[in-house]
Design an enzyme around this catalytic site. Structure first.
Site, mmCIF file in Angstrom:
data_model
loop_
_atom_site.group_PDB
_atom_site.id
_atom_site.type_symbol
_atom_site.label_atom_id
_atom_site.label_comp_id
_atom_site.label_asym_id
_atom_site.label_seq_id
_atom_site.Cartn_x
_atom_site.Cartn_y
_atom_site.Cartn_z
ATOM 1 N N TYR A 124 -6.254 -42.162 5.282
ATOM 2 C CA TYR A 124 -7.495 -42.265 5.412
ATOM 3 C C TYR A 124 -8.113 -43.845 5.045
ATOM 4 O O TYR A 124 -9.044 -43.894 4.783
ATOM 5 C CB TYR A 124 -8.511 -41.214 4.835
ATOM 6 C CG TYR A 124 -8.402 -39.900 5.576
ATOM 7 C CD1 TYR A 124 -6.906 -39.235 5.597
ATOM 8 C CD2 TYR A 124 -9.457 -39.285 6.486
ATOM 9 C CE1 TYR A 124 -6.907 -37.987 6.335
ATOM 10 C CE2 TYR A 124 -9.262 -38.098 6.997
ATOM 11 C CZ TYR A 124 -7.935 -37.654 6.982
ATOM 12 O OH TYR A 124 -7.658 -36.230 7.534
ATOM 13 N N LYS A 171 5.264 -34.050 0.364
ATOM 14 C CA LYS A 171 6.188 -33.990 1.428
ATOM 15 C C LYS A 171 7.359 -34.825 0.599
ATOM 16 O O LYS A 171 7.786 -35.705 1.582
ATOM 17 C CB LYS A 171 5.714 -34.155 2.796
ATOM 18 C CG LYS A 171 6.609 -33.903 3.897
ATOM 19 C CD LYS A 171 6.908 -32.482 4.214
ATOM 20 C CE LYS A 171 7.999 -32.484 5.540
ATOM 21 N NZ LYS A 171 8.072 -31.014 5.693
ATOM 22 N N ASP A 204 4.182 -27.920 4.012
ATOM 23 C CA ASP A 204 4.486 -27.097 5.225
ATOM 24 C C ASP A 204 4.541 -25.582 4.717
ATOM 25 O O ASP A 204 3.927 -24.428 5.061
ATOM 26 C CB ASP A 204 5.351 -27.281 6.222
ATOM 27 C CG ASP A 204 6.657 -27.956 5.512
ATOM 28 O OD1 ASP A 204 6.762 -28.238 4.429
ATOM 29 O OD2 ASP A 204 7.832 -28.079 6.315
ATOM 30 N N ASP A 228 -6.984 -32.291 3.592
ATOM 31 C CA ASP A 228 -8.019 -32.215 4.718
ATOM 32 C C ASP A 228 -7.496 -30.771 5.360
ATOM 33 O O ASP A 228 -8.365 -29.897 5.741
ATOM 34 C CB ASP A 228 -8.025 -33.320 5.465
ATOM 35 C CG ASP A 228 -8.971 -33.300 6.558
ATOM 36 O OD1 ASP A 228 -9.947 -32.624 6.362
ATOM 37 O OD2 ASP A 228 -9.366 -34.311 7.365
ATOM 38 N N ASP A 232 -9.235 -26.709 4.633
ATOM 39 C CA ASP A 232 -9.558 -25.931 5.817
ATOM 40 C C ASP A 232 -9.003 -24.550 6.147
ATOM 41 O O ASP A 232 -9.502 -23.412 6.332
ATOM 42 C CB ASP A 232 -9.707 -26.701 7.247
ATOM 43 C CG ASP A 232 -10.877 -27.534 7.499
ATOM 44 O OD1 ASP A 232 -11.577 -27.704 6.612
ATOM 45 O OD2 ASP A 232 -11.230 -27.948 8.657
#
Ligand code: NAI
Length: 332
Positions: A124, A171, A204, A228, A232
């Site tokens: 971002y 990751k 993941d 992000d 959610d």
């Protein structure tokens, strides 16, 4: 003593949920001096700028904002006001608690998680360019200082809220340099908090484990894009975006806002669910040192939703926003 707060109603259902939240907060008796200012797509349409200088000035003065959702049209060159606010006020920590609401049927009971998302770096950072037509590069920026302050924020939250564990989500098996740096910094910060359990988890697998058994996590911290998405997901665990609060916090300023968008499909109909912004308001009261008022609001939400008599349509009820808010105020 009263607290000055900048209120930004925003777009779509924003003015409806902002007004509802203001009523609930005022009903707690905590004296708030509301400074209402505009931002968003409708404001850009009216006066040319989606983020007027007066709004920023007010936020700089009051240091605390309560903000409704803001529409960001895609493909118009209109910059996201949310991203702009986070950058201009250096609101680097996005704080997304996910706590079950009694009476709201979800996959798991007793979810109680805090997701902390880095808000200013990662993908971002807005650094994108076209290499040649048909090939675009976006830069994912991870810095030592940015990583340090977000991980410190997570450990501070864990300590202040008496939480047991911080999980650093990454990751680094693939993004060896960037997430490698993030992890290196995390391990260093964790050493300063021996009372809090430290855990590392790949993003993941974390998503899968959160869906299967969220109770294995407590406070989770991660970079921008992972945060992000994961935040959610955790909102989904407690009943969706309509009930998920959030706060964007920096060293000097804080803006509290719902996670959902401006819901143009139901705007103006008077049926928006204000719970997410109301609970964000509770976080704001907590930040202002009024824990008791914050708890009263959360209890009122739990009571009204558990009773199930005055629910908005998204929660399966037939009530409008006003009726739901009247019930909340009664329950206070
Ligand atoms: P959205 O969250 O506005 O709507 C998705 C669906 O959820 C819609 O069916 C909507 O009616 C429903 N919904 C959302 N909030 C609700 C509430 N409080 N009560 C009842 N139903 C609710 O997401 P969408 O449609 O992707 O985005 C619309 C606009 O909002 C876009 O311009 C987007 O950029 C903006 N947005 C702004 C955010 C912010 O200011 N923090 C966050 C997310 C999106």
């Amino acid at each position: 003593m009263s607290y000055a707060v900048t209120l930004i109603p925003g777009d779509g259902i924003g003015p409806e949920v902002a007004e509802a939240t203001r009523r609930v907060i005022d009903a707690t008796g905590v004296p708030i001096e509301w400074h209402e200012h505009q931002a968003g797509a409708a404001e850009a349409h009216r006066h040319g700028s989606p983020l007027p200088e007066a709004t920023l000035e007010s936020l700089r003065e009051t240091k605390i904002g309560l903000k409704g959702p803001i529409g960001t049209p895609i493909g118009t060159g209109f910059r996201s006001v949310n991203v702009e606010l986070r950058k201009r006020l250096d609101l680097y920590a996005n704080f997304r608690p996910a706590r079950s609401i009694k009476g709201l049927k979800t996959r798991h009971d007793d979810v109680d998680l805090i997701v902390i998302r880095e808000n200013t770096e990662g993908l971002y950072s807005g650094l994108e360019h076209m290499v040649v037509p048909g090939v675009v590069e976006s830069q994912r920026v991870i810095t030592e200082s940015g990583s340090k302050r977000i991980i410190q924020a997570a450990f501070k939250v864990a300590r202040n809220f008496k939480r047991k564990k911080v999980t650093v989500v990454h990751k680094a098996n693939i993004l060896k340099l960037s997430d490698g740096l993030f992890l290196e910094v995390a391990r260093e910060v964790a050493r300063q908090y021996p009372d809090i359990e430290y855990q590392e988890a790949i993003v993941d697998a974390t998503a899968m484990k959160l869906v299967m058994d969220p109770s294995q996590f407590d406070v989770l911290v991660m970079e921008n894009l992972f945060g992000d998405i994961i935040s959610d997901l955790t909102s989904g665990l407690i009943g969706g975006l309509g009930v998920a609060p959030s706060a964007n916090i920096g060293d000097n300023y804080a803006i509290f806002e719902a996670v959902h968008g401006s819901a143009p499909d139901i705007a103006g109909k008077g049926i928006a669910n204000p719970t997410a912004l109301v609970l964000s308001g509770a976080l704001m009261l907590q930040q202002l040192g009024n824990n008791q008022a914050a708890d009263r609001i959360r209890n009122a939400v739990n009571t009204v939703i558990a009773e199930g008599k005055a629910l908005t349509p998204d929660l399966g009820g037939k009530a409008n926003t006003r009726k739901y808010v009247d019930a909340l105020i009664k329950a206070l």
